[in-house]
Structure formats: C-alpha cells, structure tokens
Scaffold this motif. Sequence first.
Motif, PDB file in Angstrom:
ATOM      1  N   UNK A   1      29.624 -38.016  51.433  1.00 49.47           N
ATOM      2  CA  UNK A   1      29.622 -38.561  50.080  1.00 49.47           C
ATOM      3  C   UNK A   1      29.220 -37.501  49.068  1.00 49.47           C
ATOM      4  N   UNK A   2      29.620 -37.784  47.832  1.00 47.12           N
ATOM      5  CA  UNK A   2      29.103 -37.010  46.720  1.00 47.12           C
ATOM      6  C   UNK A   2      28.059 -37.895  46.038  1.00 47.12           C
TER       7      UNK A   2
ATOM      8  N   UNK B   1      25.303 -33.330  44.640  1.00 43.26           N
ATOM      9  CA  UNK B   1      25.223 -32.876  46.021  1.00 43.26           C
ATOM     10  C   UNK B   1      26.225 -33.561  46.923  1.00 43.26           C
ATOM     11  N   UNK B   2      26.537 -32.892  48.028  1.00 44.09           N
ATOM     12  CA  UNK B   2      27.379 -33.455  49.080  1.00 44.09           C
ATOM     13  C   UNK B   2      26.534 -33.642  50.328  1.00 44.09           C
ATOM     14  N   UNK B   3      26.532 -34.868  50.838  1.00 41.97           N
ATOM     15  CA  UNK B   3      25.900 -35.186  52.108  1.00 41.97           C
ATOM     16  C   UNK B   3      27.002 -35.481  53.119  1.00 41.97           C
ATOM     17  N   UNK B   4      26.775 -35.090  54.381  1.00 44.53           N
ATOM     18  CA  UNK B   4      27.742 -35.366  55.434  1.00 44.53           C
ATOM     19  C   UNK B   4      27.067 -36.093  56.586  1.00 44.53           C
TER      20      UNK B   4
ATOM     21  N   UNK C   1      24.608 -30.743  52.528  1.00 45.71           N
ATOM     22  CA  UNK C   1      25.326 -29.497  52.821  1.00 45.71           C
ATOM     23  C   UNK C   1      25.382 -28.571  51.615  1.00 45.71           C
ATOM     24  N   UNK C   2      25.476 -29.152  50.415  1.00 45.61           N
ATOM     25  CA  UNK C   2      25.615 -28.334  49.208  1.00 45.61           C
ATOM     26  C   UNK C   2      25.098 -29.130  48.024  1.00 45.61           C
TER      27      UNK C   2
ATOM     28  N   UNK D   1      32.008 -26.147  48.423  1.00 49.27           N
ATOM     29  CA  UNK D   1      31.273 -27.350  48.032  1.00 49.27           C
ATOM     30  C   UNK D   1      30.186 -27.025  47.016  1.00 49.27           C
ATOM     31  N   UNK D   2      29.447 -25.951  47.251  1.00 45.53           N
ATOM     32  CA  UNK D   2      28.401 -25.545  46.309  1.00 45.53           C
ATOM     33  C   UNK D   2      29.003 -25.215  44.949  1.00 45.53           C
ATOM     34  N   UNK D   3      30.128 -24.516  44.948  1.00 45.17           N
ATOM     35  CA  UNK D   3      30.774 -24.165  43.683  1.00 45.17           C
ATOM     36  C   UNK D   3      31.273 -25.390  42.928  1.00 45.17           C
ATOM     37  N   UNK D   4      31.772 -26.395  43.652  1.00 45.39           N
ATOM     38  CA  UNK D   4      32.181 -27.647  43.003  1.00 45.39           C
ATOM     39  C   UNK D   4      30.954 -28.334  42.404  1.00 45.39           C
ATOM     40  N   UNK D   5      29.862 -28.390  43.158  1.00 44.32           N
ATOM     41  CA  UNK D   5      28.622 -28.992  42.646  1.00 44.32           C
ATOM     42  C   UNK D   5      28.177 -28.302  41.360  1.00 44.32           C
ATOM     43  N   UNK D   6      28.179 -26.976  41.379  1.00 45.77           N
ATOM     44  CA  UNK D   6      27.743 -26.215  40.202  1.00 45.77           C
ATOM     45  C   UNK D   6      28.669 -26.442  39.020  1.00 45.77           C
ATOM     46  N   UNK D   7      29.973 -26.483  39.265  1.00 51.62           N
ATOM     47  CA  UNK D   7      30.935 -26.736  38.192  1.00 51.62           C
ATOM     48  C   UNK D   7      30.655 -28.082  37.522  1.00 51.62           C
ATOM     49  N   UNK D   8      30.487 -29.122  38.320  1.00 51.72           N
ATOM     50  CA  UNK D   8      30.263 -30.457  37.755  1.00 51.72           C
ATOM     51  C   UNK D   8      28.924 -30.542  37.045  1.00 51.72           C
TER      52      UNK D   8
END
Length: 151
Positions: free
Chosen positions: A121-122, A43-46, A57-58, A25-32
């Motif tokens: 959610x993102x 960020x991703x919230x759960x 979470x990330x 999840x962190x890597x996806x956030x950084x990529x975007x």
Amino acid sequence: MTFNQLKPEVSKILSFDNASPDEKLTNVCELLQKNISYYDWVGFYFANEAEKTLHLKAFAGEPTDHTVIPFGKGICGQVAVSNNNFVVPDVQAQDNYIACSITVKSEIVIPLFKDGKNIGQIDIDSNTADPFTEEDERFLEWVNEQVAKVL
C-alpha cells in the motif's frame, strides 16, 4: 503541481532503468511529498504474508518507528485485511490508529495490487485536517498501478 502534471513525472521515475525498485519507490515518495502541499509523509509498505505483517520499504518525510505493522493494526493494517481504500479525515476519531507523529491530522491508505493480489500500500499522512478527496484516491490508485508494473 496538479495530479495530471505529476503523472508523467511518476512515469519517468518508474521507467528509469538504472534505479532499483526501492530507489524508484523512494523517488516517487519524495516527488509526491515535495509537490503536494498536504502530503507531509508518504510511504510504501509491503506485505509479508507468512508473518501477516507490513514492512516499510520506502518513504519521504520524518522517520517513523512504525516500520513493521501487523495486519489489522492501525489504518495500514486494516487496509492489508480489507483490500479497500481507507480515508481518515480525522485520525483522533479512529480507535485503531497508530500515531506516527503528534502533528498528523489525517491519513489516506490505498492498497497496491499485483496480479489481483494486495501486496502492499501507499500510506500518506497529512498535518492538515480532512484534505483528501476522491481525486486523491483516483490519483493514488493510478500511482499504485504504475508501481505494480515495475515490481
């Protein structure tokens, strides 16, 4: 990078066997955040259903104090209740907005469903006014569908 160019990169990150779900999840956030110029914070919230709260979470971008958000509060909290995408072209025009940074001008939040249930959610903040399009919504829905497969 275009959204179509980012899709295989997202898929590659999520398919990496040696990374934990949080690392993915962190890597996806950084990529975007690094590849879409107006994605200043990602960020991703759960959801914690028992407490009716969202938990960060990330993320990629500046650290935030908003790591726990009650359902119904702010844009993220409203999406936790509505189960619908929420695009905010101008955050100052929103009564129920939680300011994470004075530089944020707009926000998009897309719910993340697993087995038909909204589990998180993102959330993306932009320092640009009104940058989000329907193309952003479709791309982020796709990202969430891919993320749901690895959770």
